[in-house]
Design a protein around this motif. Sequence first.
Motif, PDB file in Angstrom:
ATOM      1  N   ALA A  78      -3.477   3.325   7.750  1.00 43.23           N
ATOM      2  CA  ALA A  78      -3.524   3.360   6.289  1.00 43.23           C
ATOM      3  C   ALA A  78      -2.247   2.693   5.762  1.00 43.23           C
ATOM      4  O   ALA A  78      -1.201   3.331   5.633  1.00 43.23           O
ATOM      5  CB  ALA A  78      -3.647   4.796   5.788  1.00 43.23           C
ATOM      6  N   VAL A  79      -2.350   1.417   5.480  1.00 44.46           N
ATOM      7  CA  VAL A  79      -1.183   0.597   5.134  1.00 44.46           C
ATOM      8  C   VAL A  79      -0.707   0.962   3.732  1.00 44.46           C
ATOM      9  O   VAL A  79      -1.497   1.050   2.787  1.00 44.46           O
ATOM     10  CB  VAL A  79      -1.540  -0.886   5.236  1.00 44.46           C
ATOM     11  N   THR A  80       0.606   1.149   3.595  1.00 39.33           N
ATOM     12  CA  THR A  80       1.139   1.678   2.344  1.00 39.33           C
ATOM     13  C   THR A  80       2.555   1.165   2.094  1.00 39.33           C
ATOM     14  O   THR A  80       3.226   0.662   3.007  1.00 39.33           O
ATOM     15  CB  THR A  80       1.140   3.225   2.394  1.00 39.33           C
ATOM     16  N   SER A  81       2.989   1.277   0.845  1.00 37.87           N
ATOM     17  CA  SER A  81       4.365   0.976   0.448  1.00 37.87           C
ATOM     18  C   SER A  81       4.790  -0.430   0.855  1.00 37.87           C
ATOM     19  O   SER A  81       5.909  -0.652   1.329  1.00 37.87           O
ATOM     20  CB  SER A  81       5.342   2.001   1.049  1.00 37.87           C
ATOM     21  N   TRP A 135      -4.880  -0.150  -0.369  1.00 39.73           N
ATOM     22  CA  TRP A 135      -5.141  -0.426  -1.778  1.00 39.73           C
ATOM     23  C   TRP A 135      -4.225  -1.591  -2.163  1.00 39.73           C
ATOM     24  O   TRP A 135      -3.039  -1.586  -1.814  1.00 39.73           O
ATOM     25  CB  TRP A 135      -4.817   0.775  -2.659  1.00 39.73           C
ATOM     26  N   ALA A 136      -4.754  -2.554  -2.870  1.00 31.36           N
ATOM     27  CA  ALA A 136      -3.981  -3.749  -3.220  1.00 31.36           C
ATOM     28  C   ALA A 136      -3.437  -3.642  -4.641  1.00 31.36           C
ATOM     29  O   ALA A 136      -4.179  -3.328  -5.573  1.00 31.36           O
ATOM     30  CB  ALA A 136      -4.861  -4.995  -3.102  1.00 31.36           C
ATOM     31  N   SER A 137      -2.139  -3.904  -4.798  1.00 25.02           N
ATOM     32  CA  SER A 137      -1.570  -3.935  -6.140  1.00 25.02           C
ATOM     33  C   SER A 137      -2.140  -5.098  -6.946  1.00 25.02           C
ATOM     34  O   SER A 137      -2.355  -4.991  -8.155  1.00 25.02           O
ATOM     35  CB  SER A 137      -0.047  -4.040  -6.061  1.00 25.02           C
ATOM     36  N   GLU A 138      -2.370  -6.223  -6.275  1.00 23.33           N
ATOM     37  CA  GLU A 138      -3.008  -7.387  -6.890  1.00 23.33           C
ATOM     38  C   GLU A 138      -4.097  -7.877  -5.944  1.00 23.33           C
ATOM     39  O   GLU A 138      -3.866  -8.050  -4.746  1.00 23.33           O
ATOM     40  CB  GLU A 138      -1.989  -8.492  -7.157  1.00 23.33           C
ATOM     41  N   ALA A 139      -5.281  -8.120  -6.497  1.00 19.53           N
ATOM     42  CA  ALA A 139      -6.446  -8.388  -5.657  1.00 19.53           C
ATOM     43  C   ALA A 139      -6.409  -9.751  -4.976  1.00 19.53           C
ATOM     44  O   ALA A 139      -7.200 -10.009  -4.078  1.00 19.53           O
ATOM     45  CB  ALA A 139      -7.721  -8.257  -6.478  1.00 19.53           C
ATOM     46  N   SER A 140      -5.499 -10.612  -5.390  1.00 17.35           N
ATOM     47  CA  SER A 140      -5.448 -11.953  -4.790  1.00 17.35           C
ATOM     48  C   SER A 140      -4.562 -12.028  -3.545  1.00 17.35           C
ATOM     49  O   SER A 140      -4.494 -13.070  -2.900  1.00 17.35           O
ATOM     50  CB  SER A 140      -4.921 -12.960  -5.835  1.00 17.35           C
ATOM     51  N   ILE A 141      -3.899 -10.931  -3.204  1.00 14.58           N
ATOM     52  CA  ILE A 141      -2.860 -11.000  -2.174  1.00 14.58           C
ATOM     53  C   ILE A 141      -3.403 -10.975  -0.754  1.00 14.58           C
ATOM     54  O   ILE A 141      -3.064 -11.816   0.087  1.00 14.58           O
ATOM     55  CB  ILE A 141      -1.847  -9.855  -2.354  1.00 14.58           C
ATOM     56  N   PRO A 143     -19.306   3.387  -0.227  1.00 16.66           N
ATOM     57  CA  PRO A 143     -18.036   3.945   0.244  1.00 16.66           C
ATOM     58  C   PRO A 143     -17.129   4.250  -0.935  1.00 16.66           C
ATOM     59  O   PRO A 143     -17.142   3.550  -1.946  1.00 16.66           O
ATOM     60  CB  PRO A 143     -17.467   2.831   1.119  1.00 16.66           C
ATOM     61  N   HIS A 144     -16.352   5.292  -0.782  1.00 14.94           N
ATOM     62  CA  HIS A 144     -15.422   5.678  -1.855  1.00 14.94           C
ATOM     63  C   HIS A 144     -14.215   6.377  -1.247  1.00 14.94           C
ATOM     64  O   HIS A 144     -14.363   7.277  -0.401  1.00 14.94           O
ATOM     65  CB  HIS A 144     -16.103   6.628  -2.845  1.00 14.94           C
ATOM     66  N   CYS A 145     -13.029   5.952  -1.665  1.00 17.16           N
ATOM     67  CA  CYS A 145     -11.793   6.614  -1.247  1.00 17.16           C
ATOM     68  C   CYS A 145     -11.221   7.354  -2.460  1.00 17.16           C
ATOM     69  O   CYS A 145     -10.799   6.699  -3.430  1.00 17.16           O
ATOM     70  CB  CYS A 145     -10.778   5.602  -0.718  1.00 17.16           C
ATOM     71  N   PRO A 146     -11.206   8.681  -2.460  1.00 11.49           N
ATOM     72  CA  PRO A 146     -10.767   9.424  -3.646  1.00 11.49           C
ATOM     73  C   PRO A 146      -9.266   9.521  -3.836  1.00 11.49           C
ATOM     74  O   PRO A 146      -8.804  10.241  -4.724  1.00 11.49           O
ATOM     75  CB  PRO A 146     -11.383  10.818  -3.424  1.00 11.49           C
ATOM     76  N   GLU A 147      -8.483   8.821  -3.007  1.00  9.08           N
ATOM     77  CA  GLU A 147      -7.029   8.891  -3.174  1.00  9.08           C
ATOM     78  C   GLU A 147      -6.394   7.536  -2.938  1.00  9.08           C
ATOM     79  O   GLU A 147      -6.858   6.749  -2.111  1.00  9.08           O
ATOM     80  CB  GLU A 147      -6.426   9.915  -2.207  1.00  9.08           C
ATOM     81  N   VAL A 148      -5.353   7.278  -3.681  1.00 13.32           N
ATOM     82  CA  VAL A 148      -4.539   6.079  -3.476  1.00 13.32           C
ATOM     83  C   VAL A 148      -3.383   6.491  -2.566  1.00 13.32           C
ATOM     84  O   VAL A 148      -2.655   7.450  -2.848  1.00 13.32           O
ATOM     85  CB  VAL A 148      -4.001   5.518  -4.809  1.00 13.32           C
ATOM     86  N   PHE A 149      -3.215   5.781  -1.470  1.00 15.20           N
ATOM     87  CA  PHE A 149      -2.188   6.152  -0.500  1.00 15.20           C
ATOM     88  C   PHE A 149      -1.101   5.093  -0.421  1.00 15.20           C
ATOM     89  O   PHE A 149      -1.264   3.994  -0.932  1.00 15.20           O
ATOM     90  CB  PHE A 149      -2.793   6.401   0.889  1.00 15.20           C
ATOM     91  N   GLY A 154       4.647   0.043   5.509  1.00 17.11           N
ATOM     92  CA  GLY A 154       4.391   0.963   6.600  1.00 17.11           C
ATOM     93  C   GLY A 154       2.923   1.290   6.727  1.00 17.11           C
ATOM     94  O   GLY A 154       2.067   0.684   6.074  1.00 17.11           O
ATOM     95  N   ALA A 155       2.639   2.241   7.578  1.00 16.99           N
ATOM     96  CA  ALA A 155       1.273   2.721   7.770  1.00 16.99           C
ATOM     97  C   ALA A 155       1.318   4.220   7.994  1.00 16.99           C
ATOM     98  O   ALA A 155       2.230   4.739   8.648  1.00 16.99           O
ATOM     99  CB  ALA A 155       0.604   2.027   8.947  1.00 16.99           C
ATOM    100  N   GLN A 156       0.341   4.902   7.442  1.00 10.71           N
ATOM    101  CA  GLN A 156       0.146   6.314   7.715  1.00 10.71           C
ATOM    102  C   GLN A 156      -0.916   6.451   8.808  1.00 10.71           C
ATOM    103  O   GLN A 156      -1.880   5.689   8.844  1.00 10.71           O
ATOM    104  CB  GLN A 156      -0.305   7.052   6.459  1.00 10.71           C
ATOM    105  N   THR A 157      -0.725   7.409   9.680  1.00  8.14           N
ATOM    106  CA  THR A 157      -1.669   7.673  10.750  1.00  8.14           C
ATOM    107  C   THR A 157      -2.744   8.605  10.208  1.00  8.14           C
ATOM    108  O   THR A 157      -2.518   9.804  10.032  1.00  8.14           O
ATOM    109  CB  THR A 157      -0.968   8.304  11.954  1.00  8.14           C
ATOM    110  N   ARG A 158      -3.920   8.053   9.892  1.00  6.38           N
ATOM    111  CA  ARG A 158      -4.992   8.821   9.270  1.00  6.38           C
ATOM    112  C   ARG A 158      -6.310   8.526   9.992  1.00  6.38           C
ATOM    113  O   ARG A 158      -6.395   7.627  10.831  1.00  6.38           O
ATOM    114  CB  ARG A 158      -5.137   8.441   7.786  1.00  6.38           C
TER     115      ARG A 158
END
Length: 402
Positions: free
Chosen positions: A77-80, A116-122, A396-402, A59-63
């Motif tokens: 904000a792509v998530t889950s 945020w990527a669970s695995e960086a190669s994806i 750039p820095h994102c202080p939260e994992v979404f 999904g995506a969060q509207t941010r």
Amino acid sequence: MALTHRTLTHDDLPRFQRMVDAAFLGETPDEGAERYRELFEPDRSLGVFDGDELIGGGGAQTRDLTVPGGGPRPVAAVTSVGVKPGHRRRGVLTRLMRAQLHGLHDEGREAVAALWASEASIYGRFGYGLAAEFTRLSVPKNAAFHAGVSTGDARLREVSRDEAMPHLKAVYEELRPTRTGWLSRTEPSWAHQFADEERDRGGLSSYRWVLHPDGYAVYRVKQDWQERGPRCELHVREMAARTPEAHAALYRYLLDVDLMGELKFFTASDDPITHLLGDPRLALRTRSDSLWVRLVDVDRALAQRRYGSDVDLVLEVSDDFCPWNAGRVRLVIEGGEANARRVDDAPDVRLDAQALGAAYLGGTRLTSLARAQRVREVTPGAVAALSHAFLGDHEPHCPEVF
């Protein structure tokens, strides 16, 4: 049986959560799924089905995401995103990513997506570029600052969550428009960021809330009592300050907490702590990827941020996954403002959507991507000029994992 996909509904949340748990090897109690209901945007969530079985989705969060010089801009904000074990290597994720990105484009919604990527190669194969990193920081207790550091005389206090939250929100909202990579937060996202049930703590304490008139820090404690004395770990979840003096005061407070042995923090890669310390080697740092950015619509996205220098260059963009982006774009930047229009002129630089996504937040140099053979220079000097224009004033820095 042929795979199908569709937009989810509120009623799909429990089995969607079970699918995500299976994909990430986790487990959420049945009652725990309800905690995510206010974060769940069913009209922005897709499920992939094998018959009636939900086997993948996302999904995506509207941010809003703060971009260099441009302040907060809409972001998907792509998530889950996940696929159940036993159903992988069947094209489920590709189907999902194509449906999501093509849907964003067709609806004319956000010009930029991030995750945020669970695995960086994806996600590189879907056009996402590594746009930001964070630093895992470790500093020993009582580490001394250099002689010129001022921490002021403001009193710092530890308070309850209820007292702390209005102050946190006020400081965060004041700073957010100037902090590249920071996201807007709704009430549900604030609650999620600082969820503090037992299952959220990972063996650490509940949150402790430190207030400075111009900032705040939130931390947990990991108990560690040794024969030679206590060596508890202080794990900072978030810290923000309006002024350099307040930033130094918060660090000083945390480093001097009694009974601690080490401060741990996942922080911005250009956090000034190493320059605050008299001995910068005391700050051990390990960098890792955080935000991956995808330009859904290149022309619109390029115009949404500001730039550090003027250029007039033709970019030849390749984008197999989102073909509407492919082609030649004349990027004219004057006084920080960008105009991007389609042309047939000879290119100065050749690059793909992944490279543009990586450079978008100003933390990844296009000159570095050229050395990595992800960007090709046609006109001598063009890559250096473009790279300089894209750079931001800070990492750039994102202080939260979404």
